[in-house]
Design an enzyme around this catalytic site. Sequence first.
Site, PDB file in Angstrom:
ATOM      1  N   SER A 107       0.841  -1.198   0.000  1.00 25.58           N
ATOM      2  CA  SER A 107       0.000   0.000   0.000  1.00 25.58           C
ATOM      3  C   SER A 107       0.875   1.247   0.000  1.00 25.58           C
ATOM      4  CB  SER A 107      -0.959  -0.029   1.202  1.00 25.58           C
ATOM      5  OG  SER A 107      -1.937   0.984   1.095  1.00 25.58           O
TER       6      SER A 107
ATOM      7  N   GLU B 151      -2.175  -2.230  -7.881  1.00 24.65           N
ATOM      8  CA  GLU B 151      -3.384  -2.541  -7.112  1.00 24.65           C
ATOM      9  C   GLU B 151      -3.863  -1.255  -6.479  1.00 24.65           C
ATOM     10  OE1 GLU B 151      -3.764  -2.433  -3.526  1.00 24.65           O
ATOM     11  OE2 GLU B 151      -1.792  -1.538  -3.317  1.00 24.65           O
TER      12      GLU B 151
ATOM     13  N   HIS C  24      -5.175  -5.163  -1.284  1.00 24.29           N
ATOM     14  CA  HIS C  24      -5.767  -5.077   0.040  1.00 24.29           C
ATOM     15  C   HIS C  24      -6.731  -6.244   0.255  1.00 24.29           C
ATOM     16  CE1 HIS C  24      -4.103  -1.090  -0.530  1.00 24.29           C
ATOM     17  NE2 HIS C  24      -4.306  -0.821   0.741  1.00 24.29           N
TER      18      HIS C  24
END
Length: 346
Positions: A142, A246, A316
């Site tokens: 992330s 992502e 995630h």
Amino acid sequence: MQKRAFLKSLGLLSASFPLLSFDTAHAAFDAKTLLPKAIKKGDTVGLIAPSAAVADRMQFTFAQEALEALGFKVKLGENLKNRYGHLAGTDAERAADLNEMFANNEVKAIVSIRGGSGAARILPLIDYKNIAKNPKPLLGYSDITALHCAIHAQTGLITFHGPMGSGGWNSFNVAQFEKVFFDQEKMTYENIHPESDDLVVKPNRIQTLTSGTAEGKILGGNLTVLTAISGSPYYPDFKDAILFIEDIGEDPYKIDRMMSTLKLNGTLDQIKGFIFGQCSDCEPGGGYGSLTLDQVLDDYILPLNIPAYSGAMIGHISKQFILPVGAKVAMDADKGTISLLSSVFQ
């Protein structure tokens, strides 16, 4: 995640840090691939918070217990539990913990306790020469994408896109961690499918966008964070690379805008392969209308005519691949596989 609020503040950075302009950023070293040293059970790992603050103090306990259960001794960053607004301490404090863990010979690997936002703020404060002299694994995803990108761009070091210290350490993630770090397997990453009595397998299905295979250095991470550092000295060289991305909580029109950035900055025209992971909570919202995520990917990826697929177990999600960022891999867009071509440790 407070990612969007952070990104809106990026334009203020030059005013906030007048002494930390790109003109004074560390010059890139020889960015040939640099392998981290291998780790084993019994080693000491450093736990740091380079991004957002941890709101629930039990998360510190969970992270330490998880790393100990994996077989490590744990050294807590001096500023791990600090708070400065939504951040885990000031930029100087968070950078100091990262630099100290790389400099400390006792520490053999570094794990981020969480993501959120703020890692990009510390990039000019990182001691990249020190990292190059003391290569060791760094794990997170992330917002930690900023660290993966910057460290690879500046040193060539392979880092690892995977679970956070306080994240989910289910049996899949633990088994994969042991294969990657302890057994040093030459991994092939392929989606797993939970048992179901449905006639058709649905969970974790990949979609082939363009058939074929490709080889290259695998680079990328969170799309929002990646595009936010575009044009800086901390953005990797994507020439002949395999790009993986992502994201979470982004409307398709925002994904479209970020994919446009990757097109305009030349990234998409340089890569040899493309892998889209999971985009959690990225469905079209209300209003006049919206492109779908499928349409966005088709618009930007199909014209490239390179091997590409979506749906990889990256992002995630509870069970996720631990990918060595910067390693040489082979991808198969029809099978939905990513295979390491060489060792990722010294």
